[in-house]
Design a protein around this motif. Structure first.
Motif, short mmCIF file in Angstrom:
data_model
loop_
_atom_site.label_atom_id
_atom_site.label_comp_id
_atom_site.label_asym_id
_atom_site.label_seq_id
_atom_site.Cartn_x
_atom_site.Cartn_y
_atom_site.Cartn_z
N PHE A 500 33.92 43.04 48.36
CA PHE A 500 34.63 43.59 47.21
C PHE A 500 35.01 45.04 47.53
N SER A 501 35.95 45.57 46.76
CA SER A 501 36.40 46.94 47.05
C SER A 501 35.43 47.99 46.53
N SER A 502 34.61 47.62 45.55
CA SER A 502 33.67 48.56 44.94
C SER A 502 32.69 47.78 44.07
N TYR A 503 31.63 48.46 43.62
CA TYR A 503 30.71 47.80 42.70
C TYR A 503 31.43 47.44 41.41
N ALA A 504 32.41 48.26 40.99
CA ALA A 504 33.16 47.98 39.77
C ALA A 504 34.00 46.72 39.93
N HIS A 505 34.63 46.56 41.09
CA HIS A 505 35.40 45.34 41.37
C HIS A 505 34.48 44.12 41.33
N ARG A 506 33.32 44.25 41.92
CA ARG A 506 32.36 43.14 41.94
C ARG A 506 31.92 42.79 40.51
N GLY A 507 31.61 43.82 39.71
CA GLY A 507 31.21 43.57 38.34
C GLY A 507 32.31 42.95 37.50
N ALA A 508 33.53 43.44 37.70
CA ALA A 508 34.66 42.89 36.95
C ALA A 508 34.90 41.43 37.31
N ALA A 509 34.73 41.10 38.59
CA ALA A 509 34.89 39.71 39.02
C ALA A 509 33.82 38.82 38.38
N PHE A 510 32.61 39.34 38.26
CA PHE A 510 31.53 38.60 37.61
C PHE A 510 31.85 38.35 36.15
N MET A 511 32.27 39.40 35.45
CA MET A 511 32.58 39.25 34.03
C MET A 511 33.73 38.28 33.81
N ALA A 512 34.74 38.35 34.69
CA ALA A 512 35.87 37.43 34.55
C ALA A 512 35.43 35.99 34.79
N ALA A 513 34.57 35.79 35.77
CA ALA A 513 34.11 34.43 36.06
C ALA A 513 33.24 33.88 34.94
N VAL A 514 32.40 34.73 34.36
CA VAL A 514 31.59 34.29 33.22
C VAL A 514 32.50 33.99 32.03
N GLY A 515 33.49 34.86 31.81
CA GLY A 515 34.42 34.65 30.71
C GLY A 515 35.20 33.36 30.86
N ALA A 516 35.54 32.99 32.09
CA ALA A 516 36.28 31.76 32.34
C ALA A 516 35.47 30.52 31.98
N ARG A 517 34.14 30.68 31.92
CA ARG A 517 33.29 29.58 31.50
C ARG A 517 33.32 29.38 29.99
#
Length: 527
Positions: A500-517
């Motif tokens: 990931f480009s940063s910890y923020a990118h990683r966290g945003a990807a996690f939130m988006a993936a959880v939201g997609a559920r």
């Protein structure tokens, strides 16, 4: 603590040419030959400041990127003598207007062993960081001089700085968080209105290059192995962190639950009359901040501290999820502002008003009996340990760029909490090895692209692995493994830059993936 008397011989950052540069209005800035190492946010700010002061400035950066070229054009327009981009320019100390530099101001990420800096040190050229420069120019005739409250630690700095700022603002003070978080500190120093207080977050890198700061109050929140690759040893990292206490004037704040921070205070050279004030998440003794039942209390900054305590706030006011280390951070912030004379009521109001950033013990969703937590900011084992300690049954999403640290103690401490582990990272072996040694019965899922033949994970897809698809897989795996009452905790204990480009990118990807559920959640206070 010992008292600083200022009688030692001149240190290497105090040559005659720069010794008297202690205010913005000092005459010696004009014509000073300065090399600025780095053109990132802090380097650009340092160069811009020095040009405004009348120095002859040469800026050097190894990266000849489009972004750096644009910054270089701006600095040339405002009066930089030269801007030199590319790896060859960063390999040696350049001349400034045909002569050796009087001073080098380095960006915090540049290691002391970097060739340009090593050459400057060998030649006796003083090396400052942007924080040292900011301290030198903080006093100027046309605006107020801010008091500094300085915060460092392996983890929790940003939260504590934010809480400190919020408490100061609640007291009606003109204050701002600066340094390693938010606005570059030199931009804050140059604010036309000025400030009464600065809550200054300091990394170990910044502290290494800061030599004369004398804050009103200071704290090292905690200490654990980190950034050994930059400092060269854990001892050097420890020494950099300990320097936050040097020359403190009113109060050195330390963590009762970590003896190393108390030892730092005991050995610090401070201004006469400076106090040592501890904070603890347990019952406080005299001259400490602590917890009584569910209340944050002060037994340090009240007259009747021998037999009473002042109530500051309730733990519940810190947020929906309140891990132990968040309580510690709030107490440290409270100690800093109480040392500055801020009333107890403003501490409570500041906690209530505090708006945390993302990616720190952040509740993303709570559905089907499973709590989903984003703590992408947990980029080392110490931070991840604090997160894991907050929950009893965890499906742990972990891994990334390990920075050479060991995970054995982390896994050994929290093995009993682990329902399952989903591993990220291009090289999962450091964490995988620790899990096999200390939690051999815990199921571990690995992405199929790793081809290790281990783990239960697998999508069967031949699609290219992207950051988003990797996190979508991790969230799907965690959802498959979680049971009613579990917490899915994304606290990687590693840096993010391998995938990931940063910890923020990683966290945003996690939130988006959880939201997609389909999960809907609320954001909690950060740690």
């Amino acid at each position: 603590m010992s008292e600083a008397d200022g009688t030692a011989g001149a240190p290497p950052w105090e040559t005659p040419r720069v010794r008297d540069l202690t205010t913005w209005d000092a005459a010696g800035w004009a014509g000073l030959r300065v090399v600025v190492a780095g053109i990132g946010a802090s380097g650009f700010s340092a160069a811009d400041t020095l040009i405004e002061l009348g120095a002859v400035v040469v800026v050097v950066d190894a990266g000849a990127t489009e972004e750096n070229e644009a910054k270089a054009d701006t600095l040339r327009i405002v009066g930089a003598h030269a801007v030199l981009l590319g790896p060859d320019h960063a390999a040696s100390l350049p001349l400034v207007d045909g002569e050796q530099a009087d001073l080098v101001v380095t960006s915090p990420g540049w290691r002391p062993t970097q060739p340009l800096l090593a050459q400057a040190a060998a030649a006796g050229v003083p090396i400052w960081g942007d924080v040292e420069l900011a301290w030198r120019v903080r006093i100027r005739e046309d605006r107020p001089t801010a008091e500094w409250l300085t915060i460092t630690g392996t983890n929790g700095k940003t939260t504590t700085v934010g809480l400190t700022e919020s408490m100061l603002l609640a007291a009606g003070k003109r204050a701002v968080a600066a340094g390693n978080v938010g606005t570059p500190i030199l931009d804050v120093i140059r604010d036309p209105q000025g400030y009464e207080f600065l809550a200054v977050e300091l990394s170990s890198f910044q502290l290494h290059w800061a030599h004369s700061i004398s804050p009103l109050a200071s704290v090292c929140l905690n200490i654990a192995e980190d950034h050994v690759d930059w400092h060269g040893s854990y001892e050097a990292y420890l020494a950099a962190k300990a320097s936050v206490y040097e020359r403190t004037r009113i109060a050195c704040i330390y963590n009762i639950e970590q003896r190393e921070t108390e030892a730092m205070v005991e050995e610090a050279d401070v201004v006469e009359g400076c106090r040592a004030v501890g904070f603890t998440t347990g019952m406080p003794s005299i001259s400490m901040m602590g917890v009584v039942e569910d209340l944050l209390v002060d037994r340090a900054f009240i007259e009747q501290r021998k037999d009473s305590a002042a109530e500051l706030a309730s733990i519940s006011e810190l947020g929906e999820v309140v891990p132990r280390h968040l309580v510690a951070n709030a107490l440290a912030a409270a100690a800093l502002v109480r040392a500055a004379g801020i009333p107890a009521a403003a501490v409570r109001d500041g906690i209530r008003a505090f708006q945390p950033g993302d990616h720190r013990i952040q509740v993303v969703a709570n559905e089907g009996g499973v709590l989903w937590i984003n703590d992408s900011k947990a980029t080392n084992p110490h931070a991840a340990s604090a997160s894991l300690a907050s929950f009893s049954s965890v499906v742990w999403i972990a891994g990334g760029l390990s920075k050479g640290v060991s995970y054995d103690d982390l896994v050994k401490t929290h093995a009993r909490r682990l329902r399952a582990v989903v591993l990220l990272g291009e090289d999962p072996e450091p964490l995988l090895g620790a899990l096999s040694r200390h939690a051999p019965d815990v199921p571990v899922s690995l992405h199929p692209s790793l081809h290790t033949g281990q783990g239960s994970g697998g999508t069967g897809s031949s699609d290219p692995v992207t950051s988003d698809s990797l996190m979508q897989w991790a969230v799907a795996e965690a959802g498959r493994l979680a049971r009613d009452g579990d917490t899915v905790l994304m606290a990687p204990a590693a840096a993010s830059m391998d995938q990931f480009s940063s910890y923020a990118h990683r966290g945003a990807a996690f939130m988006a993936a959880v939201g997609a559920r389909g999960g809907q959640g609320t954001t909690a206070k950060e740690s």
